[in-house]
Design an enzyme around this catalytic site. Structure first.
Site, mmCIF file in Angstrom:
data_model
loop_
_atom_site.group_PDB
_atom_site.id
_atom_site.type_symbol
_atom_site.label_atom_id
_atom_site.label_comp_id
_atom_site.label_asym_id
_atom_site.label_seq_id
_atom_site.Cartn_x
_atom_site.Cartn_y
_atom_site.Cartn_z
ATOM 1 N N SER A 141 2.516 73.289 16.437
ATOM 2 C CA SER A 141 1.701 73.618 17.679
ATOM 3 C C SER A 141 1.100 72.282 18.235
ATOM 4 O O SER A 141 0.677 71.475 17.599
ATOM 5 C CB SER A 141 0.831 74.674 17.058
ATOM 6 O OG SER A 141 -0.232 74.994 17.881
ATOM 7 N N TYR A 154 -5.825 77.727 11.483
ATOM 8 C CA TYR A 154 -4.631 77.435 12.236
ATOM 9 C C TYR A 154 -4.572 75.923 12.449
ATOM 10 O O TYR A 154 -3.630 75.331 12.384
ATOM 11 C CB TYR A 154 -4.659 78.346 13.414
ATOM 12 C CG TYR A 154 -3.229 78.167 14.313
ATOM 13 C CD1 TYR A 154 -2.448 79.155 14.195
ATOM 14 C CD2 TYR A 154 -3.299 77.414 15.503
ATOM 15 C CE1 TYR A 154 -1.093 79.052 14.792
ATOM 16 C CE2 TYR A 154 -2.022 77.239 16.018
ATOM 17 C CZ TYR A 154 -1.052 78.222 15.730
ATOM 18 O OH TYR A 154 0.208 78.173 16.924
ATOM 19 N N LYS A 158 -1.671 73.406 11.077
ATOM 20 C CA LYS A 158 -0.830 73.040 11.777
ATOM 21 C C LYS A 158 -0.958 71.365 12.003
ATOM 22 O O LYS A 158 -0.045 70.790 12.202
ATOM 23 C CB LYS A 158 -1.025 73.517 13.214
ATOM 24 C CG LYS A 158 -0.646 75.015 13.534
ATOM 25 C CD LYS A 158 0.665 75.068 13.148
ATOM 26 C CE LYS A 158 1.230 76.464 13.455
ATOM 27 N NZ LYS A 158 2.730 76.794 13.266
#
Length: 268
Positions: A141, A154, A158
């Site tokens: 991402s 997250y 990531k």
């Protein structure tokens, strides 16, 4: 990397970016597509839509034995794997709060966003190295290069996903292995749109960061990036500019991120 005539395995392939890749790879003339997903319904629907070249497999990518079985099954059926796309992802919406629920979210994000890539590499790289060639596409991402306001697990996981892909890229380069990491911002997928529809602050921050792309645009960027064998595949080119600006002046970048987080309502 040529998609035509390749044997490709895609995890998280039943919806979102994964499904977009499956459709685009089929259009590019892939010989075989093994579509794995935690929920078999989406993968099975793609197999029904695209025909005999596509097979659907139910796999939990956080289960190392299941990932190993996925690779073994693809090899038994097709004799080789040219490209392995490790693509599954989840949001959490967790910040600094504690407790059992938050801790489970941290662990789940780590398992899906990092260990799933590790398990895939462990399973498929020995075969690729023996063959003298192979390609890994790991979906991360833009949050892995920048950050994700409102979603600490997250963002952190990531970043780790990008770091692991980087390590693989140089560690195995002389063995004929190529690695790309896909780092989009907002994409019109259930992962983002469900968050927007529910009013999640983290999803609003992503949407405020730039254009929300369709999965077709992301798939196009992937095909171009694989053809050029680029490590960083950036469907939103501005991510590269932001990343360079972050490295050049991290204090200025942090101030900008604080404004974005405040505007999206993700600050404490």
């Amino acid at each position: 990397m040529r998609i035509a005539d390749s044997v490709i395995v895609i995890t998280g392939g039943g919806s979102g970016i994964g499904a977009g890749l499956v459709r685009r790879f089929a259009a590019e003339g892939a010989q075989a597509l093994v579509v794995a997903d935690y929920r078999i319904e989406g993968a099975a629907a793609l197999a029904g839509e695209l025909g005999d070249r596509v097979s659907a497999v139910e796999v939990d990518v956080t289960d190392e034995a299941a990932v190993a079985d996925l690779v073994a099954g693809a090899l038994a059926e097709h004799g080789r794997i040219d490209l392995f796309c490790s693509n599954a992802g989840i949001p959490t919406g967790v910040g600094l709060e504690g407790g059992e629920v938050a801790d489970r979210a941290w662990q789940r994000a780590w398992n899906v966003h990092v260990m799933a890539h590790v398990y895939a590499a462990r399973a498929v790289l020995p075969v690729m190295v023996e063959a003298g060639s192979g390609y890994l596409l790991n979906t991360a991402s833009a949050a892995g290069l920048l950050s994700a306001p409102g979603d600490a697990p997250y963002s952190v996981s990531k970043h780790a996903a990008v770091a692991f892909a980087e390590w693989l890229a140089y560690q195995y380069r002389d063995r004929g292995i190529r690695v790309s990491v896909l780092c989009p911002m907002g994409v019109d997928t259930p992962l983002l749109m469900d968050g927007l529809n529910s009013g999640a602050a983290a999803a609003k921050a992503v949407a405020a960061s730039g254009e929300v792309l369709g999965v077709q645009a992301v798939a196009e960027a992937v095909v171009r990036g694989l053809a050029d064998e680029r490590f960083l595949i950036l469907p939103h080119p501005e991510v590269g500019t932001y990343w360079a600006g972050k490295a050049a002046d991290v204090e200025h970048w942090l101030a900008g991120m604080a404004r974005l987080a405040a505007a999206a309502g993700t600050t404490a």
